[in-house]
Every structure is written in structure tokens, then in C-alpha cells.
Design a protein around this motif. Structure first.
Motif, PDB file in Angstrom:
ATOM      1  N   LEU A 144      49.127  55.876  47.806  1.00 39.10           N
ATOM      2  CA  LEU A 144      50.317  55.798  48.657  1.00 39.10           C
ATOM      3  C   LEU A 144      51.456  55.114  47.901  1.00 39.10           C
ATOM      4  CD1 LEU A 144      48.844  54.612  52.098  1.00 39.10           C
ATOM      5  CD2 LEU A 144      49.446  56.944  51.389  1.00 39.10           C
ATOM      6  N   LYS A 145      52.646  55.708  47.949  1.00 38.54           N
ATOM      7  CA  LYS A 145      53.792  55.095  47.264  1.00 38.54           C
ATOM      8  C   LYS A 145      54.125  53.732  47.848  1.00 38.54           C
ATOM      9  CE  LYS A 145      56.482  58.968  45.564  1.00 38.54           C
ATOM     10  NZ  LYS A 145      57.627  59.832  45.858  1.00 38.54           N
ATOM     11  N   ARG A 146      53.904  53.561  49.141  1.00 35.70           N
ATOM     12  CA  ARG A 146      54.278  52.321  49.813  1.00 35.70           C
ATOM     13  C   ARG A 146      53.425  51.124  49.365  1.00 35.70           C
ATOM     14  NH1 ARG A 146      53.093  51.913  55.913  1.00 35.70           N
ATOM     15  NH2 ARG A 146      52.848  49.743  55.301  1.00 35.70           N
ATOM     16  N   SER A 147      52.285  51.385  48.674  1.00 30.02           N
ATOM     17  CA  SER A 147      51.328  50.295  48.437  1.00 30.02           C
ATOM     18  C   SER A 147      51.873  49.181  47.547  1.00 30.02           C
ATOM     19  CB  SER A 147      50.023  50.852  47.867  1.00 30.02           C
ATOM     20  OG  SER A 147      49.375  51.580  48.890  1.00 30.02           O
ATOM     21  N   GLU A 148      52.793  49.519  46.641  1.00 38.91           N
ATOM     22  CA  GLU A 148      53.337  48.458  45.776  1.00 38.91           C
ATOM     23  C   GLU A 148      54.069  47.425  46.645  1.00 38.91           C
ATOM     24  OE1 GLU A 148      55.787  49.757  42.532  1.00 38.91           O
ATOM     25  OE2 GLU A 148      56.028  47.692  41.803  1.00 38.91           O
ATOM     26  N   ARG A 149      54.857  47.940  47.594  1.00 39.94           N
ATOM     27  CA  ARG A 149      55.587  47.050  48.499  1.00 39.94           C
ATOM     28  C   ARG A 149      54.596  46.246  49.355  1.00 39.94           C
ATOM     29  NH1 ARG A 149      57.512  49.443  53.124  1.00 39.94           N
ATOM     30  NH2 ARG A 149      57.414  51.412  52.013  1.00 39.94           N
ATOM     31  N   ASP A 150      53.565  46.925  49.838  1.00 39.32           N
ATOM     32  CA  ASP A 150      52.569  46.235  50.681  1.00 39.32           C
ATOM     33  C   ASP A 150      51.877  45.117  49.901  1.00 39.32           C
ATOM     34  OD1 ASP A 150      53.099  47.815  52.895  1.00 39.32           O
ATOM     35  OD2 ASP A 150      51.580  49.304  52.382  1.00 39.32           O
ATOM     36  N   LEU A 189      49.408  48.619  39.964  1.00 36.55           N
ATOM     37  CA  LEU A 189      49.131  47.694  41.070  1.00 36.55           C
ATOM     38  C   LEU A 189      48.188  46.575  40.627  1.00 36.55           C
ATOM     39  CD1 LEU A 189      48.781  50.211  44.059  1.00 36.55           C
ATOM     40  CD2 LEU A 189      50.772  48.892  43.365  1.00 36.55           C
ATOM     41  N   MET A 190      47.253  46.911  39.720  1.00 34.67           N
ATOM     42  CA  MET A 190      46.365  45.859  39.208  1.00 34.67           C
ATOM     43  C   MET A 190      47.180  44.771  38.530  1.00 34.67           C
ATOM     44  SD  MET A 190      42.766  47.039  37.664  1.00 34.67           S
ATOM     45  CE  MET A 190      43.139  48.548  36.849  1.00 34.67           C
ATOM     46  N   GLY A 191      48.217  45.181  37.798  1.00 37.26           N
ATOM     47  CA  GLY A 191      49.081  44.202  37.130  1.00 37.26           C
ATOM     48  C   GLY A 191      49.617  43.198  38.137  1.00 37.26           C
ATOM     49  N   ALA A 192      50.125  43.705  39.275  1.00 33.85           N
ATOM     50  CA  ALA A 192      50.681  42.820  40.303  1.00 33.85           C
ATOM     51  C   ALA A 192      49.590  41.920  40.891  1.00 33.85           C
ATOM     52  CB  ALA A 192      51.325  43.657  41.413  1.00 33.85           C
ATOM     53  N   LEU A 193      48.407  42.485  41.112  1.00 32.63           N
ATOM     54  CA  LEU A 193      47.318  41.696  41.711  1.00 32.63           C
ATOM     55  C   LEU A 193      46.873  40.555  40.796  1.00 32.63           C
ATOM     56  CD1 LEU A 193      44.829  44.295  43.263  1.00 32.63           C
ATOM     57  CD2 LEU A 193      46.477  42.836  44.396  1.00 32.63           C
ATOM     58  N   PHE A 194      46.700  40.879  39.520  1.00 30.06           N
ATOM     59  CA  PHE A 194      46.215  39.845  38.602  1.00 30.06           C
ATOM     60  C   PHE A 194      47.216  38.709  38.464  1.00 30.06           C
ATOM     61  CE2 PHE A 194      42.142  40.748  36.652  1.00 30.06           C
ATOM     62  CZ  PHE A 194      41.887  42.017  37.142  1.00 30.06           C
ATOM     63  N   MET A 195      48.493  39.025  38.654  1.00 29.02           N
ATOM     64  CA  MET A 195      49.483  37.956  38.536  1.00 29.02           C
ATOM     65  C   MET A 195      49.557  37.093  39.796  1.00 29.02           C
ATOM     66  SD  MET A 195      52.663  39.249  36.354  1.00 29.02           S
ATOM     67  CE  MET A 195      52.715  40.963  36.752  1.00 29.02           C
ATOM     68  N   GLY A 196      49.187  37.682  40.972  1.00 23.74           N
ATOM     69  CA  GLY A 196      49.485  36.893  42.165  1.00 23.74           C
ATOM     70  C   GLY A 196      48.467  36.810  43.274  1.00 23.74           C
ATOM     71  N   SER A 197      47.491  37.707  43.334  1.00 20.54           N
ATOM     72  CA  SER A 197      46.696  37.763  44.562  1.00 20.54           C
ATOM     73  C   SER A 197      45.597  36.708  44.614  1.00 20.54           C
ATOM     74  CB  SER A 197      46.123  39.174  44.658  1.00 20.54           C
ATOM     75  OG  SER A 197      44.862  39.180  45.160  1.00 20.54           O
ATOM     76  N   GLY A 198      45.022  36.496  45.812  1.00 24.77           N
ATOM     77  CA  GLY A 198      43.836  35.651  45.961  1.00 24.77           C
ATOM     78  C   GLY A 198      42.654  36.401  45.348  1.00 24.77           C
ATOM     79  N   ARG A 199      41.580  36.566  46.108  1.00 24.38           N
ATOM     80  CA  ARG A 199      40.417  37.290  45.589  1.00 24.38           C
ATOM     81  C   ARG A 199      40.814  38.740  45.245  1.00 24.38           C
ATOM     82  NH1 ARG A 199      34.814  37.769  49.202  1.00 24.38           N
ATOM     83  NH2 ARG A 199      33.733  39.193  47.827  1.00 24.38           N
ATOM     84  N   ILE A 200      40.448  39.188  44.041  1.00 24.26           N
ATOM     85  CA  ILE A 200      40.803  40.558  43.620  1.00 24.26           C
ATOM     86  C   ILE A 200      39.538  41.396  43.543  1.00 24.26           C
ATOM     87  CG2 ILE A 200      41.736  42.014  41.777  1.00 24.26           C
ATOM     88  CD1 ILE A 200      43.163  39.549  40.679  1.00 24.26           C
ATOM     89  N   MET A 201      39.543  42.542  44.209  1.00 21.72           N
ATOM     90  CA  MET A 201      38.399  43.437  44.101  1.00 21.72           C
ATOM     91  C   MET A 201      38.862  44.770  43.521  1.00 21.72           C
ATOM     92  SD  MET A 201      35.691  44.558  46.980  1.00 21.72           S
ATOM     93  CE  MET A 201      34.665  43.107  46.871  1.00 21.72           C
ATOM     94  N   VAL A 202      38.343  45.092  42.342  1.00 21.61           N
ATOM     95  CA  VAL A 202      38.675  46.349  41.668  1.00 21.61           C
ATOM     96  C   VAL A 202      37.608  47.353  42.106  1.00 21.61           C
ATOM     97  CG1 VAL A 202      38.894  47.446  39.406  1.00 21.61           C
ATOM     98  CG2 VAL A 202      39.685  45.086  39.737  1.00 21.61           C
ATOM     99  N   ALA A 203      37.944  48.193  43.101  1.00 27.41           N
ATOM    100  CA  ALA A 203      36.940  49.070  43.712  1.00 27.41           C
ATOM    101  C   ALA A 203      37.154  50.502  43.245  1.00 27.41           C
ATOM    102  CB  ALA A 203      37.025  48.971  45.235  1.00 27.41           C
ATOM    103  N   THR A 204      36.455  50.879  42.204  1.00 22.09           N
ATOM    104  CA  THR A 204      36.597  52.224  41.638  1.00 22.09           C
ATOM    105  C   THR A 204      35.386  52.552  40.789  1.00 22.09           C
ATOM    106  OG1 THR A 204      38.010  53.643  40.264  1.00 22.09           O
ATOM    107  CG2 THR A 204      37.889  51.334  39.627  1.00 22.09           C
ATOM    108  N   HIS A 205      35.159  53.867  40.573  1.00 20.56           N
ATOM    109  CA  HIS A 205      34.118  54.293  39.621  1.00 20.56           C
ATOM    110  C   HIS A 205      34.777  54.819  38.356  1.00 20.56           C
ATOM    111  CE1 HIS A 205      32.972  54.974  43.842  1.00 20.56           C
ATOM    112  NE2 HIS A 205      31.944  54.239  43.477  1.00 20.56           N
TER     113      HIS A 205
END
Ligand SMILES: Cc1cc2nc3c(=O)[nH]c(=O)nc-3n(C[C@H](O)[C@H](O)[C@H](O)COP(=O)(O)OP(=O)(O)OC[C@H]3O[C@@H](n4cnc5c(N)ncnc54)[C@H](O)[C@@H]3O)c2cc1C
Length: 282
Positions: A144-150, A189-205
Motif C-alpha cells: 500500500l502506498k499509504r504505509s510509509e505515512r502510517d 519501509l525497513m529503513g524507517a523502522l530500523f531508525m525509529g520503531s519499537g519492536r521490529i518484526m520482519v515478516a517475509t519469506h
């Protein structure tokens, strides 16, 4: 039973722990023994009947008790349309609060799954009713394009975020971007998460995304968690866990296996993967 439904059941059986809580706990114990925690989901979505919602909420309450009494390493994963979002936002918020309250008392973490695009705003609002007291996480979809903003908005409240590509696309809705775009966006989006989020879950195969996350882990000195779906890359998950990384597997259980299994079938890219998957559990 026809051949096609026999095949569907054979595949579903690989992905789903079984019909009851005992099956989910048994699968969790197997995975815990290999150094992997789980996220247990009781199957069910898009409920418009309060009876279905109440049955789901009660099942989660029993599940929380079992996780705690048995001391297994498991989170739970809940869908907003399973706990009353189609009935009303306030009803869903009451169900969510019941589940999260019980989970907090027992030290069990609660993930909120993300469904079709029309539920994203309401699911984020639901999450925000509980985020400040911790113990809760939310799924965000890179298609979703909106996810960066979210994500930028959610990381301000130190949200715990499980990042996925997304599994609820429909060709009729313009918001869903195709897989190659979702993969590129996932890296961003991972870039943004690693810089700022609490618990990070990378959920992919997607192995290239997992490798990229491992590099980001080092660069930012974080410890992201790697998550996969039950029965898809179990051996690789085990390998990752044995290298000391936190790994979690999403384990669904319950009788409503059809919607979940169709999403997984759509993601199997060719017949060879399907046959290999049935025959030897890869
Ligand atoms: C822990 C977890 C929680 C999730 N929660 C949500 C959620 O709340 N909302 C949501 O929309 N989506 C959710 N998903 C699903 C996710 O959005 C994707 O649909 C799913 O993970 C497949 O995408 P992928 O990232 O693996 O990449 P893809 O590009 O789809 O797949 C990458 C590779 O993985 C392998 N693979 C993928 N799927 C299969 C399969 N079924 N069988 C065999 N091989 C396969 C293939 O080799 C494929 O080439 C979740 C996924 C995980 C792992």
C-alpha cells in the motif's frame, strides 16, 4: 471428497496447526524446542454476527491462559474483523480491550493483523486505543502506498510493527501495488523502522529482504525479529534461529481454514512448489 478439495486439505494441513487450542500449543512446543517462538492466530475474519465475535474473544482468552499456564513462548495474533469491526468500532474496541487486558495480566504480547485496505484506518485507530500501555503490535503492508505515512505516524508512539508485503489484494481496488513495487517499498519501509520503531518484526519469506534486514540490524545495532508463516520455510527459520536471531512463526488453528489457505495457495508461485510442499514439507 473431490481431488481438488483433497489437495486443498492436504496443503491446509501443512499450514494450520489443527482444529483446537491443544494443536496450537503442541505446535508451539515443537517450535520452542528449536528456539523459535510463535504467534498464534485463531482462524476467522469478516464476522458480522456477534456470536462469532464472542466465540473468538472467548477462545483468545482461553488461549492466553494456556500460553501462560504452560509457560510456552508465544504471542497471539488477532484480526479486527474477527473481534467486531464490521459491527462497530466501539464494539471492536471493547473486544480488543478484553483480550489485551487479559494478555497484559499474563505477559502475553498481542499482534493486530492487517486485512483489506478499507479496514486500515479503523485497524490503526483500534491499535491506538491500546498502544500507550505496551504489549501490543500492529501489522503494516508494503503493497500500500499509504504505509510509509502510517509507519511514520505509528513510530512516534513507539509502536511495535510487523512488516509484511500484504495478502489481501484485489485487482478491483487501485490501492494495491504489484509485487515488485511492494518488494522495493518493503526495503524502504525497513529503513524507517530500523531508525525509529519499537519492536521490529520482519515478516517475509523473501530471502533478499531477510539478508537486507540482517545488514540493517548490524548498521543500527538493533535486534529485529524474523517471522514466517507455519509450514512455508520452517527449515530456514530453524537455521536463522540457530544463528542466534529471534525468530517467530505464525501458527493458525481452528476450523475456518479456507480463506487463509486460499491466500497461501495464491502465493505459491508454481506447480513445482505446490507438489514439493505437499510431498516433503519444504
Ligand atoms: C508472520 C507473518 C504475519 C503476516 N501477517 C499478515 C497480515 O496481518 N496481513 C497481511 O496482509 N499479510 C500478512 N502476512 C502475509 C504476507 O503479507 C505475505 O502475503 C506472505 O508473507 C508472502 O509474501 P512474502 O513476503 O513471503 O513475499 P513473496 O514475494 O510473496 O514470496 C517470496 C518467496 O517466498 C516463498 N513463498 C511465499 N509464499 C509461499 C507459499 N505459500 N508457499 C511456498 N512458498 C512461498 C516463495 O519462494 C516466494 O518466491 C503475514 C506473513 C507473515 C510471515
Amino acid at each position: 471428497m473431490g481431488v481438488s478439495s483433497a489437495i486443498e486439505r492436504a496443503i491446509a494441513g501443512k499450514w494450520i496447526a489443527g482444529a483446537g487450542i491443544n494443536d496450537a500449543i503442541r505446535r508451539t512446543k515443537e517450535l520452542n524446542a528449536r528456539g523459535i517462538r510463535t504467534q498464534i492466530n485463531y482462524l476467522g475474519e469478516l464476522f458480522s454476527d456477534r456470536k462469532d465475535v464472542e466465540e473468538s474473544v472467548n477462545t483468545y482468552l482461553k488461549l492466553i491462559e494456556r500460553i501462560s499456564n504452560e509457560g510456552v513462548k508465544a504471542d497471539i495474533a488477532v484480526k479486527s474483523t474477527q473481534i467486531g469491526m464490521l459491527i462497530s468500532a466501539s464494539y471492536a474496541a471493547r473486544s480488543y480491550s478484553k483480550i489485551v487486558g487479559a494478555a497484559r495480566r499474563r505477559g502475553v504480547f498481542v499482534w493486530l493483523d492487517m486485512e483489506e485496505v478499507e479496514f486500515v484506518d479503523r485497524t490503526i485507530s483500534l491499535y491506538k486505543t491500546q498502544v500507550k500501555n505496551g504489549g501490543v503490535g500492529i501489522c503494516i503492508q508494503s503493497y500500500l502506498k499509504r504505509s510509509e505515512r502510517d509507519i511514520r505516524n505509528l513510530i512516534r508512539s513507539k509502536a511495535a510493527i510487523r512488516l509484511v508485503k500484504g495478502a489481501h489484494a484485489s485487482s478491483k481496488v487501485k490501492d494495491y501495488m504489484p509485487r515488485p513495487w511492494a518488494t522495493r517499498n518493503y526495503r524502504k519501509l525497513m529503513g524507517a523502522l530500523f531508525m525509529g520503531s519499537g519492536r521490529i518484526m520482519v515478516a517475509t519469506h523473501d530471502r533478499s529482504l531477510i539478508d537486507y534486514a540482517i545488514r540493517l540490524d548490524k548498521r543500527y545495532g538493533r535486534k529485529a525479529e524474523y517471522a514466517m508463516l507455519n509450514g512455508i520455510m520452517d527449515r530456514y527459520a530453524e537455521k536463522l534461529a540457530s544463528s542466534g536471531r529471534p525468530v517467530s512463526i505464525y501458527v493458525p488453528f481452528g476450523g475456518r481454514w479456507v480463506d487463509y489457505s486460499y491466500r497461501r495457495l495464491k502465493e505459491m508461485s508454481n506447480l513445482k512448489i505446490i507438489v514439493r510442499s505437499i510431498l516433503n514439507g519444504e
